[in-house]
Design a protein around this motif. Structure first.
Motif, PDB file in Angstrom:
ATOM      1  N   LEU A  69       1.135-111.769  12.422  1.00  0.00           N
ATOM      2  CA  LEU A  69       0.406-112.470  11.371  1.00  0.00           C
ATOM      3  C   LEU A  69       0.068-113.905  11.767  1.00  0.00           C
ATOM      4  O   LEU A  69      -0.979-114.432  11.375  1.00  0.00           O
ATOM      5  CB  LEU A  69       1.232-112.459  10.082  1.00  0.00           C
ATOM      6  N   LEU A  70       0.923-114.517  12.576  1.00  0.00           N
ATOM      7  CA  LEU A  70       0.623-115.867  13.066  1.00  0.00           C
ATOM      8  C   LEU A  70      -0.562-115.849  14.024  1.00  0.00           C
ATOM      9  O   LEU A  70      -1.482-116.666  13.932  1.00  0.00           O
ATOM     10  CB  LEU A  70       1.847-116.463  13.773  1.00  0.00           C
ATOM     11  N   GLU A  71      -0.547-114.908  14.952  1.00  0.00           N
ATOM     12  CA  GLU A  71      -1.564-114.884  16.002  1.00  0.00           C
ATOM     13  C   GLU A  71      -2.906-114.345  15.513  1.00  0.00           C
ATOM     14  O   GLU A  71      -3.912-114.480  16.204  1.00  0.00           O
ATOM     15  CB  GLU A  71      -1.054-114.097  17.210  1.00  0.00           C
ATOM     16  N   THR A  72      -2.913-113.750  14.334  1.00  0.00           N
ATOM     17  CA  THR A  72      -4.185-113.323  13.747  1.00  0.00           C
ATOM     18  C   THR A  72      -4.631-114.285  12.645  1.00  0.00           C
ATOM     19  O   THR A  72      -5.618-114.006  11.933  1.00  0.00           O
ATOM     20  CB  THR A  72      -4.066-111.896  13.172  1.00  0.00           C
ATOM     21  N   GLY A  73      -3.909-115.382  12.498  1.00  0.00           N
ATOM     22  CA  GLY A  73      -4.323-116.428  11.572  1.00  0.00           C
ATOM     23  C   GLY A  73      -4.003-116.183  10.117  1.00  0.00           C
ATOM     24  O   GLY A  73      -4.491-116.914   9.237  1.00  0.00           O
ATOM     25  N   ILE A  74      -3.181-115.185   9.815  1.00  0.00           N
ATOM     26  CA  ILE A  74      -2.843-114.879   8.430  1.00  0.00           C
ATOM     27  C   ILE A  74      -1.739-115.797   7.918  1.00  0.00           C
ATOM     28  O   ILE A  74      -1.720-116.186   6.746  1.00  0.00           O
ATOM     29  CB  ILE A  74      -2.412-113.401   8.290  1.00  0.00           C
ATOM     30  N   LEU A  75      -0.804-116.156   8.804  1.00  0.00           N
ATOM     31  CA  LEU A  75       0.280-117.080   8.452  1.00  0.00           C
ATOM     32  C   LEU A  75       0.193-118.327   9.325  1.00  0.00           C
ATOM     33  O   LEU A  75      -0.395-118.304  10.415  1.00  0.00           O
ATOM     34  CB  LEU A  75       1.654-116.428   8.669  1.00  0.00           C
ATOM     35  N   THR A  76       0.805-119.389   8.853  1.00  0.00           N
ATOM     36  CA  THR A  76       0.947-120.613   9.644  1.00  0.00           C
ATOM     37  C   THR A  76       2.381-121.118   9.509  1.00  0.00           C
ATOM     38  O   THR A  76       3.073-120.822   8.522  1.00  0.00           O
ATOM     39  CB  THR A  76       0.000-121.728   9.155  1.00  0.00           C
TER      40      THR A  76
ATOM     41  N   GLY B 110      -9.652-104.915  10.951  1.00  0.00           N
ATOM     42  CA  GLY B 110      -9.753-106.341  11.206  1.00  0.00           C
ATOM     43  C   GLY B 110      -8.615-107.134  10.597  1.00  0.00           C
ATOM     44  O   GLY B 110      -7.891-106.667   9.722  1.00  0.00           O
ATOM     45  N   SER B 111      -8.467-108.365  11.072  1.00  0.00           N
ATOM     46  CA  SER B 111      -7.378-109.215  10.606  1.00  0.00           C
ATOM     47  C   SER B 111      -7.495-109.559   9.128  1.00  0.00           C
ATOM     48  O   SER B 111      -6.490-109.852   8.473  1.00  0.00           O
ATOM     49  CB  SER B 111      -7.320-110.496  11.445  1.00  0.00           C
TER      50      SER B 111
ATOM     51  N   ASP C 171     -11.567-106.131  16.969  1.00  0.00           N
ATOM     52  CA  ASP C 171     -12.645-105.405  17.647  1.00  0.00           C
ATOM     53  C   ASP C 171     -13.382-104.565  16.601  1.00  0.00           C
ATOM     54  O   ASP C 171     -12.758-103.803  15.853  1.00  0.00           O
ATOM     55  CB  ASP C 171     -12.072-104.494  18.738  1.00  0.00           C
ATOM     56  N   PRO C 172     -14.695-104.690  16.506  1.00  0.00           N
ATOM     57  CA  PRO C 172     -15.446-103.965  15.465  1.00  0.00           C
ATOM     58  C   PRO C 172     -15.357-102.445  15.573  1.00  0.00           C
ATOM     59  O   PRO C 172     -15.649-101.742  14.602  1.00  0.00           O
ATOM     60  CB  PRO C 172     -16.889-104.444  15.663  1.00  0.00           C
ATOM     61  N   ASN C 173     -14.960-101.933  16.727  1.00  0.00           N
ATOM     62  CA  ASN C 173     -14.855-100.490  16.908  1.00  0.00           C
ATOM     63  C   ASN C 173     -13.472 -99.935  16.581  1.00  0.00           C
ATOM     64  O   ASN C 173     -13.253 -98.723  16.672  1.00  0.00           O
ATOM     65  CB  ASN C 173     -15.206-100.094  18.350  1.00  0.00           C
ATOM     66  N   LEU C 174     -12.536-100.808  16.204  1.00  0.00           N
ATOM     67  CA  LEU C 174     -11.156-100.371  16.002  1.00  0.00           C
ATOM     68  C   LEU C 174     -10.742-100.453  14.534  1.00  0.00           C
ATOM     69  O   LEU C 174     -10.995-101.446  13.853  1.00  0.00           O
ATOM     70  CB  LEU C 174     -10.203-101.239  16.838  1.00  0.00           C
ATOM     71  N   SER C 175     -10.107 -99.406  14.065  1.00  0.00           N
ATOM     72  CA  SER C 175      -9.504 -99.411  12.733  1.00  0.00           C
ATOM     73  C   SER C 175      -8.189 -98.641  12.784  1.00  0.00           C
ATOM     74  O   SER C 175      -7.932 -97.869  13.716  1.00  0.00           O
ATOM     75  CB  SER C 175     -10.445 -98.787  11.695  1.00  0.00           C
TER      76      SER C 175
END
Length: 247
Positions: A224-231, A185-186, A137-141
């Motif tokens: 990390l899997l669900e944010t696409g960082i790991l597979t 962000g991811s 979400d662009p508003n979240l950090s």
């Protein structure tokens, strides 16, 4: 590093009138209050009601939430805030903890010892699992606040040294702010994959590299899997093998 502003924030937190209903959560609340004072010294901006929820800090259209653990408790609040406001979630991580035990018989304190446990940036990954669909979400950090603490315990145990069994936490006193690190962000989660890992690795290897327990490493990897960082890239002897999805 010495941070005079943080020291003042801690003293301000400790000076507040104690609430008898806070017994058992006082340590967590002291850290929470100190960080709230650090990020916003003006108490008029604290605990502001916005809609059905209270923001820890609200100023000029921006919200800061201090969350010492259990990010799932923020989910409802964030879903209400994020469509309209920029929100920063501050997560304290204890990088060094000094321990002090008090004798229940004499009231005497032991010499200060350093805990062998050290928090690190990877500690936020298991917490992020409950907010995984909001991370981009662009508003979240997120802000990782690395702190040092001194913890006092009542030595009411049965071990020969009087502290290993049944020691009761009395207080946690924040002693310093080491530094701040931000995640937005991811894409920023890439830096939370331990660099010492090989190109492919197991969950146990990830846990050792990140300094996480087996259970917490499971949530970290799921994040990390669900944010696409790991597979997932295969199995070996019934163990799932993971790899980075980036170079």
């Amino acid at each position: 590093m010495t941070d005079e502003r943080f020291e003042k924030a801690v003293q301000k937190a400790l000076a507040r009138e104690p609430d008898p209903h806070e017994i058992g959560t006082l340590s967590e609340r002291t850290v929470h209050a100190a960080l709230k004072n650090y990020f916003e010294p003006d108490t008029a901006c604290h605990e502001i009601k916005i809609g059905r929820h209270f923001a820890d800090i609200y100023r000029d259209g921006e919200i800061v939430e201090i969350q010492t653990r259990a990010f799932y408790r923020l989910e409802e609040k964030l879903r209400a805030f994020l469509p309209e406001f920029r929100v920063t979630v501050v997560f304290p991580i204890i990088t060094e903890k000094k321990l002090l035990w008090i004798s229940p018989e004499t009231g005497e304190a032991s010499r200060v010892r350093r805990s062998p446990k050290h928090g690190n940036a990877f500690c936020i990954l298991p917490e992020l699992y409950s907010l995984r669909d909001m991370i981009d979400d662009p508003n979240l950090s997120f802000c990782l606040a690395f702190i040092t603490t001194e913890e006092t315990r009542l030595a009411c145990g049965r071990a020969h040294d009087g502290k290993r069994f049944g020691a009761r936490l009395i207080s946690t006193f924040p002693t310093g702010l080491v530094g701040l690190s931000y995640i937005k962000g991811s894409a920023d989660l890439k830096k939370l994959v331990p660099s010492v890992l090989a190109d492919s690795f197991t969950r146990a290897e990830f846990a050792r590299a990140a300094g996480l327990s087996e259970r917490r490493s499971w949530y970290a990897i799921k994040t990390l899997l669900e944010t696409g960082i790991l597979t997932q890239c295969g199995k070996s002897e019934r163990k799932i093998i993971y790899s980075r999805s980036f170079d």
